[in-house]
Scaffold this motif. Sequence first.
Motif, mmCIF file in Angstrom:
data_model
loop_
_atom_site.group_PDB
_atom_site.id
_atom_site.type_symbol
_atom_site.label_atom_id
_atom_site.label_comp_id
_atom_site.label_asym_id
_atom_site.label_seq_id
_atom_site.Cartn_x
_atom_site.Cartn_y
_atom_site.Cartn_z
ATOM 1 N N ASN A 1 0.817 -1.211 0.000
ATOM 2 C CA ASN A 1 0.000 0.000 0.000
ATOM 3 C C ASN A 1 0.852 1.264 0.000
ATOM 4 O OD1 ASN A 1 1.029 0.030 2.542
ATOM 5 N ND2 ASN A 1 -0.872 -0.594 3.551
ATOM 6 N N GLY A 2 2.130 1.112 -0.215
ATOM 7 C CA GLY A 2 2.983 2.287 -0.347
ATOM 8 C C GLY A 2 3.505 2.831 0.952
ATOM 9 N N THR A 3 3.183 2.224 2.083
ATOM 10 C CA THR A 3 3.662 2.709 3.360
ATOM 11 C C THR A 3 4.884 1.935 3.789
ATOM 12 O OG1 THR A 3 1.423 3.260 3.990
ATOM 13 C CG2 THR A 3 3.028 3.122 5.768
ATOM 14 N N SER A 4 5.910 2.644 4.265
ATOM 15 C CA SER A 4 7.127 1.954 4.675
ATOM 16 C C SER A 4 6.868 1.070 5.872
ATOM 17 C CB SER A 4 8.205 2.991 5.029
ATOM 18 O OG SER A 4 9.277 2.359 5.635
ATOM 19 N N MET A 5 7.549 -0.067 5.870
ATOM 20 C CA MET A 5 7.378 -1.030 6.946
ATOM 21 C C MET A 5 8.159 -0.664 8.191
ATOM 22 S SD MET A 5 5.290 -3.246 5.835
ATOM 23 C CE MET A 5 4.485 -1.857 5.082
ATOM 24 N N ALA A 6 8.941 0.394 8.124
ATOM 25 C CA ALA A 6 9.820 0.691 9.242
ATOM 26 C C ALA A 6 9.071 1.119 10.490
ATOM 27 C CB ALA A 6 10.779 1.814 8.853
ATOM 28 N N TRP A 7 7.785 1.400 10.380
ATOM 29 C CA TRP A 7 7.027 1.862 11.537
ATOM 30 C C TRP A 7 6.169 0.737 12.115
ATOM 31 C CZ3 TRP A 7 6.850 7.353 12.746
ATOM 32 C CH2 TRP A 7 7.611 8.127 11.869
ATOM 33 N N LEU B 1 -0.239 5.075 17.767
ATOM 34 C CA LEU B 1 -0.030 3.645 17.586
ATOM 35 C C LEU B 1 -1.101 3.031 16.692
ATOM 36 C CD1 LEU B 1 0.979 2.615 21.218
ATOM 37 C CD2 LEU B 1 2.476 2.854 19.242
ATOM 38 N N ILE B 2 -2.344 3.459 16.897
ATOM 39 C CA ILE B 2 -3.438 2.943 16.068
ATOM 40 C C ILE B 2 -3.225 3.316 14.608
ATOM 41 C CG2 ILE B 2 -5.909 3.147 15.583
ATOM 42 C CD1 ILE B 2 -6.360 3.460 18.594
ATOM 43 N N MET B 3 -2.847 4.575 14.361
ATOM 44 C CA MET B 3 -2.681 5.017 12.974
ATOM 45 C C MET B 3 -1.523 4.307 12.285
ATOM 46 S SD MET B 3 -5.034 6.779 11.940
ATOM 47 C CE MET B 3 -4.231 6.746 10.375
ATOM 48 N N MET C 1 -3.635 12.406 6.581
ATOM 49 C CA MET C 1 -2.244 12.829 6.450
ATOM 50 C C MET C 1 -1.272 11.723 6.854
ATOM 51 S SD MET C 1 -0.341 15.766 8.710
ATOM 52 C CE MET C 1 -1.484 17.057 8.266
ATOM 53 N N ALA C 2 -1.760 10.727 7.606
ATOM 54 C CA ALA C 2 -0.881 9.767 8.269
ATOM 55 C C ALA C 2 0.038 9.030 7.306
ATOM 56 C CB ALA C 2 -1.714 8.772 9.072
ATOM 57 N N ARG C 3 -0.550 8.534 6.198
ATOM 58 C CA ARG C 3 0.254 7.717 5.295
ATOM 59 C C ARG C 3 1.452 8.500 4.756
ATOM 60 N NH1 ARG C 3 -1.031 3.189 3.189
ATOM 61 N NH2 ARG C 3 -3.260 3.471 3.449
ATOM 62 N N LYS C 4 1.203 9.719 4.333
ATOM 63 C CA LYS C 4 2.287 10.524 3.785
ATOM 64 C C LYS C 4 3.276 10.917 4.872
ATOM 65 C CE LYS C 4 3.183 14.404 0.680
ATOM 66 N NZ LYS C 4 2.604 15.529 -0.079
ATOM 67 N N LEU C 5 2.782 11.231 6.049
ATOM 68 C CA LEU C 5 3.655 11.614 7.159
ATOM 69 C C LEU C 5 4.618 10.472 7.505
ATOM 70 C CD1 LEU C 5 2.767 13.488 10.394
ATOM 71 C CD2 LEU C 5 3.793 11.240 10.593
ATOM 72 N N ILE C 6 4.063 9.266 7.613
ATOM 73 C CA ILE C 6 4.895 8.120 7.990
ATOM 74 C C ILE C 6 5.873 7.775 6.873
ATOM 75 C CG2 ILE C 6 4.844 5.654 8.507
ATOM 76 C CD1 ILE C 6 2.205 6.136 9.962
ATOM 77 N N ALA C 7 5.397 7.741 5.634
ATOM 78 C CA ALA C 7 6.263 7.372 4.513
ATOM 79 C C ALA C 7 7.409 8.368 4.347
ATOM 80 C CB ALA C 7 5.445 7.274 3.232
ATOM 81 N N GLU C 8 7.077 9.677 4.358
ATOM 82 C CA GLU C 8 8.132 10.671 4.177
ATOM 83 C C GLU C 8 9.048 10.729 5.390
ATOM 84 O OE1 GLU C 8 7.805 14.200 2.228
ATOM 85 O OE2 GLU C 8 6.016 13.755 1.064
ATOM 86 N N GLY C 9 8.488 10.502 6.575
ATOM 87 C CA GLY C 9 9.326 10.469 7.769
ATOM 88 C C GLY C 9 10.302 9.313 7.738
ATOM 89 N N THR C 10 9.827 8.171 7.276
ATOM 90 C CA THR C 10 10.701 7.006 7.162
ATOM 91 C C THR C 10 11.828 7.280 6.176
ATOM 92 O OG1 THR C 10 8.857 5.517 7.643
ATOM 93 C CG2 THR C 10 10.781 4.556 6.570
ATOM 94 N N ASN C 11 11.476 7.790 5.012
ATOM 95 C CA ASN C 11 12.497 8.095 4.004
ATOM 96 C C ASN C 11 13.491 9.132 4.512
ATOM 97 O OD1 ASN C 11 11.324 6.333 2.193
ATOM 98 N ND2 ASN C 11 10.098 7.888 1.203
ATOM 99 N N ALA C 12 12.970 10.151 5.196
ATOM 100 C CA ALA C 12 13.844 11.210 5.706
ATOM 101 C C ALA C 12 14.832 10.652 6.717
ATOM 102 C CB ALA C 12 13.005 12.322 6.339
#
Length: 1172
Positions: A920-926, A981-983, A1017-1028
Amino acid sequence: MEKNTYGSFKLMIILSFLSYSFVGSDCATTNIQYASALGDPGMKNDSLRVAIESWNQCNEVGEEAKNMGSPRMADCFDLDYSSLPVKINHKVDEVDNRLGVQNGTYGGINAGQNADIYAAQKEIYLGNKCQVTDDPNPWQFWMIMLKNGNTDTLAAICPENGKKAKPFPPTGRFPCFGKGCMNMPTMHHKYTSIVDQEGLMSGSFYGTWDLDTDQEDDSVVGNNSYYKVKWEKKVGGNESWVFHHLLKTSSKYPWLMLYLRADASRGFSGGYHYDTRGMMKMTLKSPDFKVRFKLEILKGGGSGSQFYLMDMGSCWKNDGSECDGDVTSDVTRYSEMIINPQSTAVCSPNRLGACPPQHAFPNGTKVHRTDKERFPYQAYHYYCVPGNARFAEAPYDVCDPYSNPQPQEILQILPHPVWEEFGYPTKKGQGWIGDPRTWELDVGKLSQSLHFYQDPGTEPVKRHWSSIDLGTEIYMSKNQIAEWTVSDFDIVVPKTEKRVIAKVSPFLPIEVFFLFSRASLAKSRAFFFFLSFRAVIMADGCALDTEKYSLLEDFNVDVEVEKQEFETFSLCFWVYLLDSTTYPSTIIRQVHSDMSFSAPFLVLDENKKMILLPLTLLHKEAPDPVNTASWTEVPNVSTTAEFPLQRWVHVGCEVSRNYMRLYICGKMVGEKLLTSVMTNGTNSDNVRRVSLFSVGGDGYSVQGFIHCGEVLPSTVHVNNHYTKDPPLWLSVEKPSTCEVDEDGVWSIVGEKASCGMIFSLDVVLSNAIGQPVRKDVQVVASLLYANSGTPVEKTSDLEAPLLVSYDGVEFSAEDKPCTLLNGCASLKLKISQHYSKCDKRLFCIKFEIPNKGSYPFLEAFTNQMRCISRTGGDSVTPKRLSPLVEGVPSSNGASDSSLSMKRIKLGEEKIPESEFEGGNGTSMAWGPQNQDEEEEEEEEDQSSTDSDNTEVRGSTGSRRYTISDSTIFKYCLGNLTERSLIMKEITNNAGDEEVSEFADQVSLYSGCSHHGYQIKMARKLIAEGTNAWILISRNYQNVHWDNVVIEIEEHFMRIAKCSSRSLTHQDFELLRRICGCYDYITQENFEKMWCWLFPVATSISRGLINGMWRSCSPKWIEGFVTKEEAEHSLQSQEPGTFILRFPTSRSWPHPDADMLLAEPELSRLGRIVRSI
């Protein structure tokens, strides 16, 4: 290779497959040979010479330790072979080694009660007893150096830049527990002796700075500081002495140093203003010397350990003249390569004062530190100018004025590709723990290219080096241990020989070399040989040459476009872009001497199409470097399809004065006619050069690798480069015994009693054009959780999670590498039943080539896999995981321990930059980290009610992740931590549609529409945060704040869509406070800051607020300030004045995390808060 003493030739290499004759003539060429500059080349002399010295912070003694004498000792001996067994005859005894100021003038030492001068003269005394007569100069001993970094600022013992210092209060820069903190250590000595019947010689020095707890045994005692250097070698062996070093800090002595040095045998050595003794028998001059040694690091000494792979020291004045002992004008010069992977670059575009003013590339090109596109900031840890430099280029940092008897200049470098030509490490981790190496460093050539300060208008100094050493400086770190061994140490300088070269075959170009003495060449200028050689053709072997692959951001080539052969040229390379790449971004930039700013050359637009732009040096249509939007308006050549990620693609850019063409994988995809700005009859004496380079996109938004990047002349076609040397990649094929769901999940089907069915997977190593690679390499398989990308770990006494079968015998897959024969292998694998828990888990299998670094193209992953049991029919009805989020506390704050959940902390485990995606495009790092707790969740899931589970819709095995009402209510009632945590759980399992539905439901039941925006906003926040974080941390747990600043700013400006306003020092200080960090930032600190900064940047990106943020006059939005700072600034303002600020207490997923608040004036009635 030594010359033959009999005047005949010595055969070096004989490789051929036919009888061959040739005639020698005047075709002799220069062959550089090397001779040792040391008295003990390679540490192989049985008769060892070694000494030890100790200093305080300013390289003095100050006061001798009780009953220890002056801190100079030596272990020098000759072997007596006249009888058996061999005897050791020591040249220095205990009386010599214990000499101190109390011994007066014994041994001709005349220093009175001055402990500093006594130590210097004792070194000469010991040197005379150890000295060996040699050509061209005598030499004395290897030197072990100790140093205590404690500084008593109130005692003002150390001078300030060579001048008498004044006392000043203690600071955090200098540790000191009180009077006496700068003491010398105890020194104990086990004289070298033969310790076994095999002839093993061994000796050591050891001691502690904690004088009140000193013991004479040679083991580490409690929490005391400690050092030990032990040396061993067999009598008569051709091997090297092995020096084993150990250094331990303590709470009282957190800053200690231990080095092994080769010093000059006369004059000043690095850091001292006294006459020295050492191992060098000749002067080392730049650029003509190399250093060779073997180093194995066993313990690193913690993050504060600045382990110097190589430290060179010398002394010359700022006007270039030699040092003469005047400590006010002499300057010690140091350059050090730090290989501790936890050491990061202080030098950065935001900290130019910590960078040398310029960097010189091997081709002679010099780049100023203000050139953000080309200056290699990450190659420099820190630079500082001497305290007596009168004309230093601002901004600059001044070196510590107290840690040397005279001013000092320090240039510290880090592993980086720019040092590759000199043999230095190019990547972090090379040569570190677990990677012992034999190094050959071109220290002389590097020392010539590095920047050192000199007064303008003075004649450039002829650089020479009086000290070469390696070891560690553990800086301000309590109770840390560093341990390492050194052997085969040598310093070589060039000598000249002659050689004759003959080519044996036009098809197999092999050189045959002969060495002749000068006398034999003088006698005969023509000679005939008839030689018959037997060919030995070696296969390319199993080794993979990973040195051919480099980071895209390090790419840099120059093209001299006025040369006839490059009037038409082709820039060709293979590129592998990671899926963290964002759009639009610049891949390759262009610059030449007449440009103040670089311009794009090759870009990816917002539709992921590759675009080739004209050259500013050749074409009138070229983009304007100043106008960043101009590249979208100029003529260009573009691909019609999206540029693929996560795979190798060949790119060819053919550029002429009148046209340009773009090739993808050998095929031309477009051509554009252009107008030339070049005129005929160009002055050939003024060759124009254009540089094409990459810095990782705009704000490091393009991440990837490059292979075989080069510029081809007009005579070589792009297709030749495409087929010449394609890069490699590892792939895995679908097993034949599995079913594939509509969502791409592989279903491994087993029987009801056991899910542990054996299935086969084919792993293939091929090149990028699909050809098999004839290399026999090993791969290792491991089982991962698909939703988090973390390894499935073995628990207690259970069998391994993933098994591999060989001839019916099962082994742990991680312990049993599989060999790819001719680049291919078929593996029989099985997922253990205990870990699969039939029908529930989603796994994937990772294949990697061990010990080849983190190259995503040398790793392969299967699709997500589900282990399914048959219950009698052919239909597959897997259940989904429970929708309840693990570890979410109840509304009263209590947490169910059986459902606790932990997050992966980025950097604690190295995560491949390929970054698993959960479909789904979200990084697994979280995702979740603790697998035991995940298993507890599954046990809980077996007893959950039907209403809490979602069955599969349809018989195809496809499923839709739905979110239960209880999860919605828990989110509405939970605090920020619970919501976060839920998000994170939902974004790792649900698609965009499910997340949107969840947002609407939460907004409905909570009565607050702001919740919905934060959820979406969560998906983009987590994905970009992971990449950053991956870009910032480079897979390390702790990152220095100074290195984080520039990355944070670039990500913020990109998300905020504002390049005209950068973050201020005040903004960064607030971000640091939000992080909760000081010098180093962890992933946890970063997440805290990111959850506040990302919503703020997103808010700024929107229309009205974006305009207000951009405005500097008037300045509508103050920036990042706290409530207290805002109130303080309003106290002196007129009534009605207010400040617009972003509240620091509202982080994602707070419903008002992105709100801009007005902070009005204070009044007796209290503060009125209005949101806009």
